[in-house]
Design a protein around this motif. Structure first.
Motif, PDB file in Angstrom:
ATOM      1  N   ALA A  31     -96.319  60.201  45.049  1.00 27.02           N
ATOM      2  CA  ALA A  31     -95.395  59.409  44.236  1.00 27.02           C
ATOM      3  C   ALA A  31     -95.982  59.055  42.867  1.00 27.02           C
ATOM      4  CB  ALA A  31     -94.995  58.146  44.987  1.00 27.02           C
ATOM      5  N   GLU A  32     -97.255  58.692  42.834  1.00 26.54           N
ATOM      6  CA  GLU A  32     -97.883  58.307  41.561  1.00 26.54           C
ATOM      7  C   GLU A  32     -97.924  59.490  40.592  1.00 26.54           C
ATOM      8  OE1 GLU A  32    -102.256  56.876  40.061  1.00 26.54           O
ATOM      9  OE2 GLU A  32    -101.549  56.150  42.013  1.00 26.54           O
ATOM     10  N   ARG A  33     -98.359  60.627  41.073  1.00 28.31           N
ATOM     11  CA  ARG A  33     -98.423  61.825  40.213  1.00 28.31           C
ATOM     12  C   ARG A  33     -97.022  62.265  39.791  1.00 28.31           C
ATOM     13  NH1 ARG A  33    -101.130  65.874  38.148  1.00 28.31           N
ATOM     14  NH2 ARG A  33    -100.550  68.061  38.480  1.00 28.31           N
ATOM     15  N   PHE A  34     -96.081  62.209  40.722  1.00 31.22           N
ATOM     16  CA  PHE A  34     -94.696  62.580  40.440  1.00 31.22           C
ATOM     17  C   PHE A  34     -94.142  61.741  39.284  1.00 31.22           C
ATOM     18  CE2 PHE A  34     -90.115  62.235  41.269  1.00 31.22           C
ATOM     19  CZ  PHE A  34     -89.763  63.564  41.413  1.00 31.22           C
ATOM     20  N   ARG A  35     -94.336  60.407  39.357  1.00 35.73           N
ATOM     21  CA  ARG A  35     -93.845  59.509  38.297  1.00 35.73           C
ATOM     22  C   ARG A  35     -94.580  59.736  36.986  1.00 35.73           C
ATOM     23  NH1 ARG A  35     -93.389  56.119  42.664  1.00 35.73           N
ATOM     24  NH2 ARG A  35     -95.409  55.179  42.328  1.00 35.73           N
ATOM     25  N   ALA A  36     -95.861  60.082  37.041  1.00 36.39           N
ATOM     26  CA  ALA A  36     -96.634  60.299  35.829  1.00 36.39           C
ATOM     27  C   ALA A  36     -96.224  61.595  35.112  1.00 36.39           C
ATOM     28  CB  ALA A  36     -98.126  60.344  36.156  1.00 36.39           C
ATOM     29  N   ILE A  37     -95.881  62.612  35.862  1.00 35.43           N
ATOM     30  CA  ILE A  37     -95.571  63.920  35.284  1.00 35.43           C
ATOM     31  C   ILE A  37     -94.108  64.033  34.860  1.00 35.43           C
ATOM     32  CG2 ILE A  37     -95.372  66.378  35.795  1.00 35.43           C
ATOM     33  CD1 ILE A  37     -97.797  66.065  37.607  1.00 35.43           C
ATOM     34  N   ALA A  38     -93.212  63.639  35.731  1.00 33.25           N
ATOM     35  CA  ALA A  38     -91.783  63.879  35.504  1.00 33.25           C
ATOM     36  C   ALA A  38     -91.144  62.723  34.728  1.00 33.25           C
ATOM     37  CB  ALA A  38     -91.077  64.059  36.842  1.00 33.25           C
ATOM     38  N   PRO A  39     -90.510  63.018  33.598  1.00 26.79           N
ATOM     39  CA  PRO A  39     -89.824  61.964  32.846  1.00 26.79           C
ATOM     40  C   PRO A  39     -88.675  61.367  33.662  1.00 26.79           C
ATOM     41  CG  PRO A  39     -89.854  64.050  31.629  1.00 26.79           C
ATOM     42  CD  PRO A  39     -90.405  64.317  32.982  1.00 26.79           C
ATOM     43  N   LEU A  40     -88.345  60.125  33.394  1.00 21.60           N
ATOM     44  CA  LEU A  40     -87.291  59.412  34.129  1.00 21.60           C
ATOM     45  C   LEU A  40     -85.975  60.194  34.125  1.00 21.60           C
ATOM     46  CD1 LEU A  40     -86.168  56.973  35.632  1.00 21.60           C
ATOM     47  CD2 LEU A  40     -85.765  55.886  33.421  1.00 21.60           C
ATOM     48  N   ARG A  41     -85.589  60.733  32.999  1.00 27.91           N
ATOM     49  CA  ARG A  41     -84.310  61.456  32.940  1.00 27.91           C
ATOM     50  C   ARG A  41     -84.315  62.651  33.886  1.00 27.91           C
ATOM     51  NH1 ARG A  41     -81.092  61.382  27.508  1.00 27.91           N
ATOM     52  NH2 ARG A  41     -79.823  62.545  28.942  1.00 27.91           N
ATOM     53  N   LEU A  42     -85.431  63.306  34.020  1.00 32.00           N
ATOM     54  CA  LEU A  42     -85.517  64.440  34.933  1.00 32.00           C
ATOM     55  C   LEU A  42     -85.533  63.959  36.385  1.00 32.00           C
ATOM     56  CD1 LEU A  42     -85.714  67.513  34.995  1.00 32.00           C
ATOM     57  CD2 LEU A  42     -88.183  67.284  34.903  1.00 32.00           C
ATOM     58  N   ARG A  43     -86.243  62.875  36.653  1.00 32.51           N
ATOM     59  CA  ARG A  43     -86.312  62.336  38.021  1.00 32.51           C
ATOM     60  C   ARG A  43     -84.963  61.825  38.498  1.00 32.51           C
ATOM     61  NH1 ARG A  43     -90.988  59.100  36.217  1.00 32.51           N
ATOM     62  NH2 ARG A  43     -89.663  57.310  36.584  1.00 32.51           N
ATOM     63  N   SER A  44     -84.121  61.383  37.580  1.00 31.72           N
ATOM     64  CA  SER A  44     -82.845  60.791  37.973  1.00 31.72           C
ATOM     65  C   SER A  44     -81.684  61.778  37.906  1.00 31.72           C
ATOM     66  CB  SER A  44     -82.552  59.570  37.099  1.00 31.72           C
ATOM     67  OG  SER A  44     -82.408  59.959  35.753  1.00 31.72           O
ATOM     68  N   MET A  45     -81.987  63.068  37.777  1.00 28.26           N
ATOM     69  CA  MET A  45     -80.958  64.089  37.689  1.00 28.26           C
ATOM     70  C   MET A  45     -80.148  64.142  38.996  1.00 28.26           C
ATOM     71  SD  MET A  45     -81.638  67.874  36.099  1.00 28.26           S
ATOM     72  CE  MET A  45     -82.930  68.216  37.226  1.00 28.26           C
ATOM     73  N   PRO A  46     -78.816  64.215  38.885  1.00 24.13           N
ATOM     74  CA  PRO A  46     -78.000  64.337  40.101  1.00 24.13           C
ATOM     75  C   PRO A  46     -78.327  65.608  40.880  1.00 24.13           C
ATOM     76  CG  PRO A  46     -76.644  63.793  38.205  1.00 24.13           C
ATOM     77  CD  PRO A  46     -78.003  64.132  37.680  1.00 24.13           C
ATOM     78  N   ASP A  47     -77.892  65.643  42.135  1.00 24.16           N
ATOM     79  CA  ASP A  47     -78.194  66.772  43.012  1.00 24.16           C
ATOM     80  C   ASP A  47     -77.455  68.052  42.649  1.00 24.16           C
ATOM     81  OD1 ASP A  47     -79.985  65.410  44.726  1.00 24.16           O
ATOM     82  OD2 ASP A  47     -78.280  64.419  45.664  1.00 24.16           O
ATOM     83  N   PHE A  48     -76.171  67.925  42.255  1.00 23.33           N
ATOM     84  CA  PHE A  48     -75.339  69.101  42.030  1.00 23.33           C
ATOM     85  C   PHE A  48     -74.504  68.952  40.764  1.00 23.33           C
ATOM     86  CE2 PHE A  48     -74.459  68.406  46.782  1.00 23.33           C
ATOM     87  CZ  PHE A  48     -75.529  69.160  47.213  1.00 23.33           C
ATOM     88  N   PHE A  49     -74.083  70.104  40.249  1.00 21.69           N
ATOM     89  CA  PHE A  49     -72.950  70.167  39.339  1.00 21.69           C
ATOM     90  C   PHE A  49     -71.936  71.022  40.071  1.00 21.69           C
ATOM     91  CE2 PHE A  49     -70.662  72.042  35.601  1.00 21.69           C
ATOM     92  CZ  PHE A  49     -70.040  70.865  35.237  1.00 21.69           C
ATOM     93  N   VAL A  50     -70.783  70.446  40.404  1.00 20.67           N
ATOM     94  CA  VAL A  50     -69.760  71.112  41.196  1.00 20.67           C
ATOM     95  C   VAL A  50     -68.640  71.555  40.251  1.00 20.67           C
ATOM     96  CG1 VAL A  50     -68.130  70.881  43.116  1.00 20.67           C
ATOM     97  CG2 VAL A  50     -70.315  69.644  43.176  1.00 20.67           C
ATOM     98  N   ILE A  51     -68.266  72.828  40.332  1.00 25.37           N
ATOM     99  CA  ILE A  51     -67.230  73.386  39.472  1.00 25.37           C
ATOM    100  C   ILE A  51     -66.071  73.877  40.331  1.00 25.37           C
ATOM    101  CG2 ILE A  51     -66.671  75.246  37.847  1.00 25.37           C
ATOM    102  CD1 ILE A  51     -69.674  75.272  37.099  1.00 25.37           C
ATOM    103  N   ASP A  52     -64.862  73.510  39.913  1.00 28.30           N
ATOM    104  CA  ASP A  52     -63.657  74.071  40.524  1.00 28.30           C
ATOM    105  C   ASP A  52     -63.319  75.323  39.727  1.00 28.30           C
ATOM    106  OD1 ASP A  52     -61.132  74.788  41.378  1.00 28.30           O
ATOM    107  OD2 ASP A  52     -60.411  72.723  41.506  1.00 28.30           O
TER     108      ASP A  52
END
Length: 162
Positions: free
Chosen positions: A45-66
């Motif tokens: 968790a510590e390394r993950f938070r240090a490396i990945a910017p908040l915007r990338l960490r908070s990215m939604p799981d999917f983009f769903v297209i009809d």
């Protein structure tokens, strides 16, 4: 809960929703950081938070297209606290003990449209959710409510066995 258990449960729940949507004819683009930057999956968790910017960490799981309409949805399958960067998006929430306001056969799954200024309070979640098949309307002709209920039951088993 052991961290691996939490990660596995999250992936399994997201996979159930992914399979339902793809089989109903939606195009599902996987976005979550765990899928996009697979090398970070092993980081603590510590390394993950240090490396990945908040915007990338908070990215939604999917983009769903009809594919038959000009609609697309940023979709998060589990709740996170820092999603305002990606709003608006849809949150698919699976709850083991849903509030009394959630009724119907499929009452453990709800979809919410999250706007940038949304106040994510208990009142918001009890009064604004929609059935998943009312947001992703291709689910209804492809899957009867009983099938969506079976998916809900699988999700509940995954969540309660972890």
């Amino acid at each position: 809960m052991f961290p691996l258990d939490a990660a596995l449960s999250g992936h399994l729940v997201a996979t159930v929703i992914d399979v339902l949507l793809v089989d109903a004819g939606y195009q599902v683009i996987l976005l979550g950081i765990e899928r996009v930057v697979r090398e970070l999956r092993n980081a603590d968790a510590e390394r993950f938070r240090a490396i990945a910017p908040l915007r990338l960490r908070s990215m939604p799981d999917f983009f769903v297209i009809d594919p038959d309409s000009p609609q697309g949805w940023l979709t998060e399958v589990k709740f996170r606290t820092a999603q305002e960067h990606w709003a608006p998006f849809h949150l698919v929430l699976a709850v083991a003990e849903p509030p009394n306001e959630w009724t119907g056969v499929v009452k453990h799954l709800r979809a919410f449209r999250i706007e940038p200024a949304a106040q994510l309070s208990r009142g918001f979640f009890t009064s604004r959710g929609e059935r998943i098949q009312d947001v992703f309307t291709r689910l209804t002709p492809k899957w009867p409510d009983a099938t969506i209920q079976q998916a809900q039951d699988v999700i509940l088993r995954i969540a309660t066995e972890s």
